[in-house]
Write a protein that holds these residues in place. Sequence first.
Motif, mmCIF file in Angstrom:
data_model
loop_
_atom_site.group_PDB
_atom_site.id
_atom_site.type_symbol
_atom_site.label_atom_id
_atom_site.label_comp_id
_atom_site.label_asym_id
_atom_site.label_seq_id
_atom_site.Cartn_x
_atom_site.Cartn_y
_atom_site.Cartn_z
ATOM 1 N N SER A 205 0.944 -1.098 -0.080
ATOM 2 C CA SER A 205 0.079 0.009 -0.113
ATOM 3 C C SER A 205 0.998 1.215 0.103
ATOM 4 C CB SER A 205 -1.046 0.021 1.259
ATOM 5 O OG SER A 205 -1.564 1.199 1.373
ATOM 6 N N HIS A 206 1.041 1.930 -0.920
ATOM 7 C CA HIS A 206 2.075 3.011 -1.244
ATOM 8 C C HIS A 206 1.687 4.221 -0.438
ATOM 9 C CE1 HIS A 206 0.421 5.581 -4.534
ATOM 10 N NE2 HIS A 206 0.125 4.259 -5.110
ATOM 11 N N ARG A 207 0.339 4.290 -0.641
ATOM 12 C CA ARG A 207 -0.128 5.748 -0.055
ATOM 13 C C ARG A 207 -0.178 5.716 1.395
ATOM 14 N NH1 ARG A 207 -6.219 6.243 -2.992
ATOM 15 N NH2 ARG A 207 -5.337 7.102 -5.175
ATOM 16 N N SER A 208 -0.548 4.629 2.177
ATOM 17 C CA SER A 208 -0.414 4.564 3.598
ATOM 18 C C SER A 208 1.251 4.181 4.045
ATOM 19 C CB SER A 208 -1.046 3.447 4.337
ATOM 20 O OG SER A 208 -0.912 2.311 3.878
ATOM 21 N N THR A 224 2.512 -6.518 9.677
ATOM 22 C CA THR A 224 2.375 -5.483 9.047
ATOM 23 C C THR A 224 3.637 -4.393 9.412
ATOM 24 O OG1 THR A 224 -0.017 -5.340 9.453
ATOM 25 C CG2 THR A 224 1.090 -3.298 8.657
ATOM 26 N N ILE A 225 4.393 -4.210 8.129
ATOM 27 C CA ILE A 225 5.665 -3.186 8.292
ATOM 28 C C ILE A 225 5.256 -2.136 7.474
ATOM 29 C CG2 ILE A 225 7.686 -3.529 7.273
ATOM 30 C CD1 ILE A 225 7.940 -6.352 7.223
ATOM 31 N N GLU A 226 5.684 -0.917 8.354
ATOM 32 C CA GLU A 226 5.535 0.422 7.988
ATOM 33 C C GLU A 226 7.046 0.655 7.291
ATOM 34 O OE1 GLU A 226 4.028 3.469 10.324
ATOM 35 O OE2 GLU A 226 3.101 1.877 11.474
ATOM 36 N N PHE A 227 7.024 1.503 6.070
ATOM 37 C CA PHE A 227 8.199 1.706 5.584
ATOM 38 C C PHE A 227 8.273 3.379 5.393
ATOM 39 C CE2 PHE A 227 5.436 0.394 1.918
ATOM 40 C CZ PHE A 227 5.431 1.321 1.356
ATOM 41 N N SER A 228 9.475 3.903 5.053
ATOM 42 C CA SER A 228 9.650 5.429 4.841
ATOM 43 C C SER A 228 9.801 5.653 3.219
ATOM 44 C CB SER A 228 11.194 5.707 5.388
ATOM 45 O OG SER A 228 12.163 5.136 5.042
ATOM 46 N N ARG A 229 9.404 6.798 3.304
ATOM 47 C CA ARG A 229 9.405 7.243 1.858
ATOM 48 C C ARG A 229 10.871 7.481 1.190
ATOM 49 N NH1 ARG A 229 6.202 12.659 -0.889
ATOM 50 N NH2 ARG A 229 7.056 12.209 -3.075
ATOM 51 N N SER A 230 11.859 7.543 1.895
ATOM 52 C CA SER A 230 13.229 7.572 1.691
ATOM 53 C C SER A 230 13.719 6.213 0.844
ATOM 54 C CB SER A 230 14.153 7.961 2.944
ATOM 55 O OG SER A 230 14.110 6.838 3.780
ATOM 56 N N MET A 231 13.044 5.235 1.383
ATOM 57 C CA MET A 231 13.320 3.774 0.837
ATOM 58 C C MET A 231 12.513 3.662 -0.511
ATOM 59 S SD MET A 231 13.596 -0.105 2.500
ATOM 60 C CE MET A 231 15.000 0.460 3.318
ATOM 61 N N PHE A 232 11.204 3.539 -0.340
ATOM 62 C CA PHE A 232 10.303 3.528 -1.131
ATOM 63 C C PHE A 232 9.358 4.846 -1.645
ATOM 64 C CE2 PHE A 232 10.264 -0.459 1.301
ATOM 65 C CZ PHE A 232 10.681 -1.374 0.235
ATOM 66 N N GLU A 233 9.789 5.662 -2.704
ATOM 67 C CA GLU A 233 9.102 6.752 -3.204
ATOM 68 C C GLU A 233 7.615 6.361 -3.832
ATOM 69 O OE1 GLU A 233 8.382 10.371 -4.649
ATOM 70 O OE2 GLU A 233 10.161 9.633 -3.666
ATOM 71 N N GLN A 234 7.754 5.373 -4.460
ATOM 72 C CA GLN A 234 6.371 4.748 -4.914
ATOM 73 C C GLN A 234 6.211 3.446 -5.287
ATOM 74 O OE1 GLN A 234 4.372 7.775 -7.613
ATOM 75 N NE2 GLN A 234 2.892 6.067 -8.261
ATOM 76 N N PRO A 235 6.152 2.486 -4.304
ATOM 77 C CA PRO A 235 6.363 0.987 -4.774
ATOM 78 C C PRO A 235 4.909 0.503 -5.307
ATOM 79 C CG PRO A 235 5.790 1.586 -2.298
ATOM 80 C CD PRO A 235 6.008 2.699 -3.045
ATOM 81 N N GLU A 236 4.921 0.068 -6.488
ATOM 82 C CA GLU A 236 3.953 -0.450 -7.072
ATOM 83 C C GLU A 236 3.927 -1.850 -7.629
ATOM 84 O OE1 GLU A 236 1.906 1.740 -9.758
ATOM 85 O OE2 GLU A 236 1.906 3.701 -8.508
#
Length: 263
Positions: A205-208, A224-236
């Motif tokens: 879920s790239h938005r959340s 459930t794993i939360e990730f940072s935008r610094s690692m995943f700009e827009q994972p699809e």
Amino acid sequence: MMLKKGHLLYIFFIILSTLTISCAQQKEKKKSELEYKRKWFLPTTLDEISGLTWYADNTLACVNDEQGKIYLYHLEQEKIIKDYKFGKSGDYEGIAYQKPFFYVVKSNGKLYIYNEETNETDKVQLPFTIDNDIEGLCIYKNHLLVALKGKGGLEGKKSETSNIYSVNMEDLFDVDLAYQLPKLPKIGLSGIWANETTEQLIVLSHRSKHIFYIDAIEGTILKTIEFSRSMFEQPEGVCMSPDGRLFISNEQGDNLHANILEF
């Protein structure tokens, strides 16, 4: 106005407590972030990479959400080694592969089935609309799993949950609701992979900024794993190799290049 000594000590205590909590949160956040083993920067052709799947021999099959082409990217050679033209320009969001067929789905639910041996493409409109905004596709036990970013009901109807549907590959009009996730703020499913060895689904879920591990049999969320935008700009895109290597792709976004990460 001057503060009394007791007031100063109280303020100092509040500041110290705030800093302690902040440091603890940062430490906890750091612990929760994933650590990748390797990173590939992709050519501009794949700036809009919207899905990937395992192909064979250290090769991933990728789709660009603006072009009707399938790209085979070799991980060791670090380059595109082949591409297949299967359709016109469009919003292609998910890809799956079962030799010799590639399955590519548009956000509006149109499914493209490309035969790499004959270079022929069949098209089927699944019972989804642009309001469903399909983003993820994978194969699980002779079924296609379709993950929706938009409205969770068939034909674009609303739903109180974020939904994943199962499409029978022997009868593409046989479609059933397979898995449901809580409709939390900003959840927008963007990628899915089924691991038939562990009977688990990996859902992005790239938005959340979440990765969900789901029991494929029970339908329950295992982790459930939360990730940072610094690692995943827009994972699809997400997939695994037969030996358990996990790959997640990122569109270019604000970065200079799109990329693929291995975990």
